[in-house]
Design an enzyme around this catalytic site. Structure first.
Site, PDB file in Angstrom:
ATOM      1  N   ARG A 354       1.003  -1.222   0.042  1.00 22.04           N
ATOM      2  CA  ARG A 354      -0.002   0.308  -0.033  1.00 22.04           C
ATOM      3  C   ARG A 354       0.859   1.297  -0.273  1.00 22.04           C
ATOM      4  O   ARG A 354       1.745   1.408   0.575  1.00 22.04           O
ATOM      5  CB  ARG A 354      -0.923   0.125   1.250  1.00 22.04           C
ATOM      6  CG  ARG A 354      -1.779  -1.241   1.181  1.00 22.04           C
ATOM      7  CD  ARG A 354      -2.811  -1.266   2.304  1.00 22.04           C
ATOM      8  NE  ARG A 354      -3.621  -2.498   2.475  1.00 22.04           N
ATOM      9  CZ  ARG A 354      -4.370  -2.759   3.252  1.00 22.04           C
ATOM     10  NH1 ARG A 354      -4.770  -2.077   4.094  1.00 22.04           N
ATOM     11  NH2 ARG A 354      -4.963  -4.031   3.160  1.00 22.04           N
ATOM     12  N   LYS A 459     -17.707  -4.998  11.652  1.00 21.61           N
ATOM     13  CA  LYS A 459     -16.277  -5.564  11.851  1.00 21.61           C
ATOM     14  C   LYS A 459     -16.107  -5.351  13.335  1.00 21.61           C
ATOM     15  O   LYS A 459     -16.563  -4.768  14.000  1.00 21.61           O
ATOM     16  CB  LYS A 459     -15.415  -4.770  11.098  1.00 21.61           C
ATOM     17  CG  LYS A 459     -15.077  -3.483  11.452  1.00 21.61           C
ATOM     18  CD  LYS A 459     -13.864  -2.894  10.517  1.00 21.61           C
ATOM     19  CE  LYS A 459     -13.816  -1.275  10.995  1.00 21.61           C
ATOM     20  NZ  LYS A 459     -12.207  -0.983  10.373  1.00 21.61           N
TER      21      LYS A 459
END
Length: 636
Positions: A354, A459
RNA sequence: GCCGAUGUAGCUCAGUGGUAGAGCAACGCUUUCGUAAAGCGUGGGUCGUCGGUUCAAUCCCGACCAUCGGCUCCA
């Protein structure tokens, strides 16, 4: 909102800081100066670039102001009076905006100490002389209102405590934190390096660090086998179209490495005279067919028409994978599945890349390439809760084994006022209930945080607090209704109809890099024996017992123990010192009498000299300690 | 990415407009030692990189790269 006495003190310190700054730099424009968890700051707009020396001068001036024993006086005023006061002081640049933040009808108050007056809700200590123990720590840049589009101000950080002793203790803690910084220990203990030529934010795991990582990986591997996971391996790259299907490209383009475009394609678009912008547009675009497929599966327009380009204009390329899920999805999709097969649990230590902003990189904890202990579970809706619970237990086992008991669990739910979420509200209700129930069943304290869900599902994050009180998001479990739909995944149910599975993403460590970084600091380099790169150091007192040492070394290695023999011609004290600095859990001192009796003089990192023991007894002891993954004993 | 600071031997650091120094580590020799540093010697540096100023730059100036402290960001 009432401030705690400590916040009051620090808030007052920040006013005194501003008073001092204005004495030294009358043209300074003030923004705000609140207390923080560990101190206070004030944001100041000033042409003069503040230096470390200025900090000393400001601190001396603050001392004077404290000695002047100025009272803090509260004044409530009307809005018009407030504007007047701000104008008189020439502080309209930021303070008028701050004033405008105060809603109509709410009290507007100023606090004055000596010549200084500041728009402030309060509260404050009564006199500046209350400030007895403080220190200015650093200067940093900070955007006005935290927005990078705004002007950047100079922020002065400091801390204050009720007593000099507490201040000294705090500064001492900061020193200790520096000593266990994973970047320092990583260098000292040779755990990892980052090389400019390889690239910033890219970790090179040296042999010692690799042992640490390998041990953690086998530990989790054992748990995964127990829980019925299948190991898979996938490549580090994938085609752009894969990420267009998943939706990751181009929406998260800013945090990805640029695509790799094949030389021949590049040459051909250059021949066509494409500009850079054309090329980007052609990389971002999709075929009409892909758009149609993904939109049909999603049941709404997730890919707009303006992204479609003629097939012959499309430019494909490869991307370094920013996540592992699309690859795992393709493995799942490669076979037809019956409900009887589910759940399918695919696990991989998958390396992802990333593009983090350069200023954000930090040792191992914020990097550009990292390996997730990733897995994707494909299950039926009815299995979600049980699978989430399984994932949560795994994280709990991991944290307990490593003695990381200071953590909290955060259940991220959707923001009821937002419509950015994919999937039906009924599914969301079910998934959220499943997460909540699983967290409850796990029996750990948790908080529910609306708005913290991912756009594709709720989540559960494990937030671990490290020794100096910083919080790290490590393990994570996420329920996903989106990707199975976008990729058109299905299984055949008991009703002989195709159904869409639910996907769960989970990573108990998060990433190996960040986890190891936090772990290094957690243990301060004093790893438990099972993780220690070197478990036993053999130290012969003189060359005369080197043979005996070599004999023991062979036996230790045969037993799978990581050991070495110190053959330097140093005195015993120096060899002990070396072993201590390298944080080896056990040092065995060998002299003539040990050689004679097949014994060793045991020195443990925790307790120091433990006296002479039979070698076989020591061997049993350390084998048990390693097998049990025992935590290190507290140092005496 | 932005603001500021920093970059000298493997590590920790000193230093100067006239082509660099210490301690530790490494290597060699001496020493053979009982629980946190034995002694002597040797080697090791394009002073982050690239440009500029200067008779001369590691030092002054500029750009870039990297690191650190923050800010912003983190699917």
């Amino acid at each position: 909102m009432a401030m705690s006495p400590l916040e009051e003190l620090r808030h007052s310190a920040s006013h005194i800081l501003a008073t001092a700054v204005l004495r030294l730099f009358p043209d300074a424009k003030l923004d705000i100066g609140p207390p923080t968890d560990s101190g206070f700051y004030y944001d100041i707009d000033l042409d003069h670039k503040l230096t470390q020396d200025d900090l000393g001068r400001i601190e001396a001036e603050m001392k004077k102001i404290a000695d002047e024993n100025q009272p803090f006086i509260r004044k409530e005023v009307s809005r018009a009076e407030a504007i007047d006061i701000i104008r008189q002081r020439g502080q309209e640049r930021y303070k008028l905006g701050r004033l405008a933040d105060i809603p109509e009808g709410e009290a507007i108050s100023f606090y004055q100490n000596g010549e200084f007056i500041d728009l402030c809700a309060g509260t404050h200590v009564r006199y500046t002389s209350k400030l007895k123990a403080f220190k200015l720590l650093s200067i940093a840049g900070a955007y006005h209102r935290g927005d990078e589009k705004n002007a950047q101000l100079q922020r002065i950080y400091g801390t204050a405590f009720p007593t000099k002793e507490e201040l000294a203790q705090h500064l001492e803690r900061l020193e200790q934190a520096k000593a266990r910084d994973h970047r320092k220990l990583g260098k000292d203990l040779k755990l990892f390096v980052i090389d400019e030529d390889v690239g910033q934010g890219l970790i090179l795991w040296t042999p010692n660090g690799s042992i640490l990582r390998q041990e953690l990986q086998s530990f989790i591997g054992e748990e995964l086998r127990k829980q019925g996971y299948s190991q898979v391996f996938t490549p580090h790259i994938g085609k752009l179209e894969l990420y267009k299907t998943s939706g990751h490209f181009p929406y998260y383009k800013d945090s990805q490495f640029s695509p790799v475009v094949e030389n021949e394609s590049l040459a051909s678009i250059i021949r066509e005279g494409c500009s850079c912008a054309d090329m980007v547009a052609r990389l971002d675009a999709v075929s009409a067919k892909l758009r149609e497929t993904v939109n049909a599966r999603s049941g709404k327009e997730v890919i707009p028409a303006d992204r479609v380009l003629d097939a012959d204009k499309l430019l494909d390329g490869f991307m370094l994978k920013p996540m592992n899920c699309p690859h795992h999805i393709k493995i799942f999709a490669s076979q037809p599945h019956s409900y009887r097969d589910l759940p399918v649990r695919l696990a991989e230590f998958g390396t992802v890349y990333r593009w983090e902003q350069s200023g954000e990189l930090n040792g191992m904890t914020r990097v550009r390439g990292f390996t997730q202990d990733d897995a994707h579970l494909f299950c039926t809706e009815a299995q979600v809760e049980q699978e989430v619970l399984g994932c949560l237990s795994l994280v709990k086992i991991v944290l307990t084994t490593l003695g990381m008991s200071d953590y909290r669990v955060r259940v991220g739910l959707r923001d009821p006022d937002s419509n950015k979420y994919t999937g039906s509200p009924e599914n969301w209700d079910k998934a959220e209930a499943a997460c909540r129930h699983a967290a409850k069943t796990l029996g750990v304290p948790f908080t529910e945080e609306p708005g913290e869900a991912a756009f594709y599902g709720p989540k559960i994050d494990f937030v671990v607090k490290d020794v100096i009180g910083r919080e790290w998001q490590l393990g994570t479990v996420q329920v996903d209704y989106n990707l199975p739909v976008r990729f058109g995944l299905s299984y055949i149910g008991a009703d002989n109809q195709a159904h869409t599975p639910v996907m769960i993403h989970r990573a108990p460590f998060g990433s190996m890099e960040r986890f190891c970084g936090v772990l290094i600091e957690h243990f301060g380099g004093d790893f438990p024996a099972w993780l220690a790169p070197e478990q036993v150091r053999l130290v012969p007192i003189s060359d005369k017992v080197i043979d005996y040492g070599q004999n023991l070394l062979r036996q230790l290695k045969a037993a799978g123990i990581r050991a070495s023999l110190d053959e330097h011609s140093d005195k015993l004290g120096a060899k002990i010192r070396r072993a201590e600095l390298e944080k080896v859990p056990y040092t065995l001192v060998l002299g003539a009498k040990e050689a004679e009796s097949q014994s060793v003089s045991v020195r443990s990192r925790a307790k120091g000299d433990e006296g002479v023991h039979a070698f076989t007894a020591f061997l049993d002891r350390i084998k048990t300690e390693i097998a049990n993954r025992a935590l290190p004993e507290k140092k005496k």
